[in-house]
Design a protein around this motif. Structure first.
Motif, PDB file in Angstrom:
ATOM      1  N   PHE A  38      18.204 -66.885 -41.536  1.00 58.42           N
ATOM      2  CA  PHE A  38      17.458 -67.500 -40.426  1.00 58.42           C
ATOM      3  C   PHE A  38      18.286 -67.554 -39.145  1.00 58.42           C
ATOM      4  CE2 PHE A  38      15.108 -68.862 -44.084  1.00 58.42           C
ATOM      5  CZ  PHE A  38      13.785 -68.831 -43.655  1.00 58.42           C
ATOM      6  N   PHE A  39      19.586 -67.291 -39.282  1.00 60.79           N
ATOM      7  CA  PHE A  39      20.480 -67.461 -38.128  1.00 60.79           C
ATOM      8  C   PHE A  39      21.189 -66.177 -37.708  1.00 60.79           C
ATOM      9  CE2 PHE A  39      20.351 -71.368 -40.680  1.00 60.79           C
ATOM     10  CZ  PHE A  39      19.856 -72.259 -39.740  1.00 60.79           C
ATOM     11  N   TYR A 244      24.767 -70.083 -39.306  1.00 54.60           N
ATOM     12  CA  TYR A 244      24.741 -70.664 -37.966  1.00 54.60           C
ATOM     13  C   TYR A 244      26.007 -70.298 -37.203  1.00 54.60           C
ATOM     14  CZ  TYR A 244      24.621 -73.736 -34.010  1.00 54.60           C
ATOM     15  OH  TYR A 244      24.637 -74.194 -32.715  1.00 54.60           O
ATOM     16  N   SER A 247      25.951 -67.046 -35.578  1.00 55.70           N
ATOM     17  CA  SER A 247      25.095 -66.953 -34.389  1.00 55.70           C
ATOM     18  C   SER A 247      25.825 -67.430 -33.135  1.00 55.70           C
ATOM     19  CB  SER A 247      23.826 -67.793 -34.588  1.00 55.70           C
ATOM     20  OG  SER A 247      24.103 -69.175 -34.376  1.00 55.70           O
ATOM     21  N   ARG A 258      27.726 -78.594 -35.719  1.00 57.07           N
ATOM     22  CA  ARG A 258      26.311 -78.203 -35.746  1.00 57.07           C
ATOM     23  C   ARG A 258      26.041 -77.365 -36.993  1.00 57.07           C
ATOM     24  NH1 ARG A 258      27.597 -77.090 -30.401  1.00 57.07           N
ATOM     25  NH2 ARG A 258      27.413 -74.854 -30.713  1.00 57.07           N
ATOM     26  N   VAL A 261      25.321 -79.486 -39.875  1.00 55.23           N
ATOM     27  CA  VAL A 261      23.954 -80.012 -39.863  1.00 55.23           C
ATOM     28  C   VAL A 261      22.984 -78.939 -40.355  1.00 55.23           C
ATOM     29  CG1 VAL A 261      22.154 -81.107 -38.492  1.00 55.23           C
ATOM     30  CG2 VAL A 261      24.571 -81.522 -37.935  1.00 55.23           C
ATOM     31  N   PHE A 262      23.133 -77.704 -39.863  1.00 55.93           N
ATOM     32  CA  PHE A 262      22.207 -76.663 -40.321  1.00 55.93           C
ATOM     33  C   PHE A 262      22.397 -76.367 -41.811  1.00 55.93           C
ATOM     34  CE2 PHE A 262      21.800 -75.805 -35.735  1.00 55.93           C
ATOM     35  CZ  PHE A 262      20.422 -75.841 -35.653  1.00 55.93           C
ATOM     36  N   TYR A 284      11.245 -71.561 -38.207  1.00 56.07           N
ATOM     37  CA  TYR A 284      12.177 -72.201 -37.277  1.00 56.07           C
ATOM     38  C   TYR A 284      11.726 -73.584 -36.827  1.00 56.07           C
ATOM     39  CZ  TYR A 284      14.758 -67.866 -37.150  1.00 56.07           C
ATOM     40  OH  TYR A 284      15.506 -66.787 -37.519  1.00 56.07           O
ATOM     41  N   ASN A 288      14.214 -76.722 -37.135  1.00 53.45           N
ATOM     42  CA  ASN A 288      14.634 -77.531 -35.991  1.00 53.45           C
ATOM     43  C   ASN A 288      14.090 -78.963 -36.041  1.00 53.45           C
ATOM     44  OD1 ASN A 288      16.431 -75.838 -34.746  1.00 53.45           O
ATOM     45  ND2 ASN A 288      14.867 -74.785 -33.539  1.00 53.45           N
ATOM     46  N   PHE A 291      16.561 -80.637 -38.150  1.00 52.64           N
ATOM     47  CA  PHE A 291      17.799 -80.833 -37.383  1.00 52.64           C
ATOM     48  C   PHE A 291      17.675 -82.094 -36.536  1.00 52.64           C
ATOM     49  CE2 PHE A 291      20.422 -80.516 -33.638  1.00 52.64           C
ATOM     50  CZ  PHE A 291      21.624 -80.011 -34.091  1.00 52.64           C
ATOM     51  N   ARG A 292      16.516 -82.232 -35.862  1.00 54.58           N
ATOM     52  CA  ARG A 292      16.299 -83.419 -35.019  1.00 54.58           C
ATOM     53  C   ARG A 292      16.232 -84.686 -35.861  1.00 54.58           C
ATOM     54  NH1 ARG A 292      12.517 -79.785 -32.746  1.00 54.58           N
ATOM     55  NH2 ARG A 292      13.371 -78.809 -30.868  1.00 54.58           N
ATOM     56  N   PHE A 294      17.978 -85.227 -38.510  1.00 54.56           N
ATOM     57  CA  PHE A 294      19.375 -85.585 -38.779  1.00 54.56           C
ATOM     58  C   PHE A 294      19.976 -86.327 -37.590  1.00 54.56           C
ATOM     59  CE2 PHE A 294      19.510 -82.819 -42.505  1.00 54.56           C
ATOM     60  CZ  PHE A 294      20.417 -83.491 -43.312  1.00 54.56           C
ATOM     61  N   LYS A 295      19.600 -85.924 -36.393  1.00 59.96           N
ATOM     62  CA  LYS A 295      20.109 -86.619 -35.203  1.00 59.96           C
ATOM     63  C   LYS A 295      19.603 -88.058 -35.189  1.00 59.96           C
ATOM     64  CE  LYS A 295      22.711 -86.579 -31.715  1.00 59.96           C
ATOM     65  NZ  LYS A 295      24.145 -86.293 -31.866  1.00 59.96           N
TER      66      LYS A 295
END
Lengths: 311, 311
Positions: A38-39, A244, A247, A258, A261-262, A284, A288, A291-292, A294-295
């Motif tokens: 994916f990355f 990741y 990338s 980061r 996290v991914f 995706y 994502n 990912f958000r 996790f934030k």
């Protein structure tokens, strides 16, 4: 070519409290490459037998994974593993292991494979990992995984191999076993001192931690009510992490965080269904969104205590 | 009056791989109130015997903790606990428990105590916790701790008491035991459904998690190379958590998250030395430096994956 992975391609038979599968696509290189795809561009070095068919190839092809370097041995069968998870899903009980064509696996790297920018040495015999490492001299970042079996039987070889890579991605029990240290923090410092740029410790339901020379980063796991099938979670984490990084232009502390996290995002999806089923059809937006999440899960205001302002 | 704590005041004899103490000040209310005293005014309800002397009183007095409601029984001895921690420091082995004056402890709240804005019901018999809770009707926030012994022996009373408070602060094993759920997330949802505003789960070396109706927050533990003496870490966490909340006007999600960090900060100091030794001489610079360290440890850029920008 961006990312090369060397590891197992396998068939798994898995039973969990939620159901069972008699034969599904698995193996470290499989889970890793699916997550990484994916990355970045991914190429797999591995070996399969005559029972590896069109349906299995399709899983890789659909994600654009280059399988040119997966050797196919017509006179043999693919690596097979059968396991069962109990109620708490933390421990896999191995019921059957048939190495088959994997028993004589000697990774053969094509010229294209040798030009990989990043390399992941999946959990195979450490001498073999070192042989691969020596063929990718120009790689900018080489990472490896290993396991309790190799640490217990050929520990010196494991350490020698670690000394030749940039990143180690293992679980907490392996880190303790490798160093004979009960304190995870002390174990991590010791492993880092063997010349690594970074050490990633996977802690299952407790998340993951990143140790670098000057910093420490820890991330909780995504809060799932039920883990459906944990098989391949560690390799999926590594695939998200390395994919990741591939990338990114630079592998600095911020990029590595980061990547943690991914890696955690991909692993959290992996355990939601059997084998590769969930990750194979991810998109995706889903990645994502998590990912958000996790934030959100980890955020707190940067507001130290103010005696004057206290009620 | 800001924060009231009801719990044990004790003498502990502790042996860890790093050393031993034959008689040191301990108990849930002691550890709690010391940690909380950095953030707010604290009053302790408890009971001690004739062996509780000037040196012990001094530890409370120095931190401005109000001990008026600590009953002193001249004909009795203070609660005594002796324990040993093995190499990994995760499990305490109880070698001796002498309840002494604590056996007949009936919390008596002065009028001042009944006006507390926040209340922490330390780990005592749940019927007693409920009696105290009913005397602090105007409290804005009441929290409780409990333990495996009460869950195993008087589970219904524990649950009834939980239904009367706002916040529960327990460890992960207790949450699982209380709900018969293997999944911590599911266990947490169940406990929350009993009418809580928030549930805090302590996970030792893995940190702590906060569950509210709409959100989940998880924080790793501070990475210590060596835990010297874990006695009182949980009560110290609760003291930092509740003490910080008492310093705030509102108990919203953001305040609770910062409280989680201050709880973790105080617990991380507590385990660096024996008993109350480290926390008793802390200062605000140390506390806020460690708060900032937690921010460093958990920070990552809010940058979802961008397919277009990928290398």
């Amino acid at each position: 070519m961006s990312l090369l992975v060397v590891g197992s391609v396998a068939f798994d038979a898995v039973e969990t409290p939620f159901g069972k599968r008699e034969k599904m696509l698995g193996g470290s290189a499989t889970h890793f490459s699916l997550a990484a795809s994916f990355f970045t561009n991914v190429r797999v070095v591995g070996v399969v037998g005559e029972d590896f068919g069109q349906a299995e190839s399709e899983v890789f092809n659909k994600r654009g994974i280059d399988t040119t370097d997966i050797e196919r041995i017509e006179a043999g069968k693919t690596f097979f593993w059968r396991g069962r998870y109990e109620y708490d899903l933390n421990t896999a009980h191995t019921l059957d292991t048939q190495l088959n064509v994997f028993a004589d696996f000697k990774p053969k790297l094509s010229d294209a494979a040798k030009k990989a920018r990043l390399v992941f040495l999946g959990n195979i015999q450490p001498d073999l990992q070192r042989e691969v490492r020596e063929q990718v001299k120009d790689a900018e970042l080489v990472a490896l995984d290993t396991m309790n079996y190799w640490i217990g039987s050929v520990r010196d070889s494991v350490i020698k191999t670690i000394r030749g890579v940039d990143v180690v991605i293992i679980n907490d029990a392996e880190a303790r076993q490798l160093t004979d240290e009960a304190s995870l923090i002390r174990a991590a410092r010791k492993i880092l001192s063997w010349g690594l740029r970074a050490l990633v410790i996977k802690r299952g339901e407790y998340g993951a931690a990143l140790f670098t020379k000057d910093a420490y980063f820890a991330l909780p796991a995504y809060p799932l009510e039920a883990v459906f099938d944990p098989t391949g979670a560690g390799d999926t984490f590594a695939g998200g992490f390395m994919g990741y990084l591939a990338s990114q232009k630079e592998f600095d502390e911020a990029a590595m965080r980061r990547a943690m996290v991914f890696g955690s995002v991909m692993a959290s999806f992996n355990v939601e269904e059997f084998g590769t089923e969930r990750v194979a059809r991810l998109n995706y937006d889903e990645i994502n969104a998590r990912f958000r999440a996790f934030k959100q899960i980890t955020h707190f205001d940067d507001a130290p205590f103010d005696v004057i302002a206290a009620v």
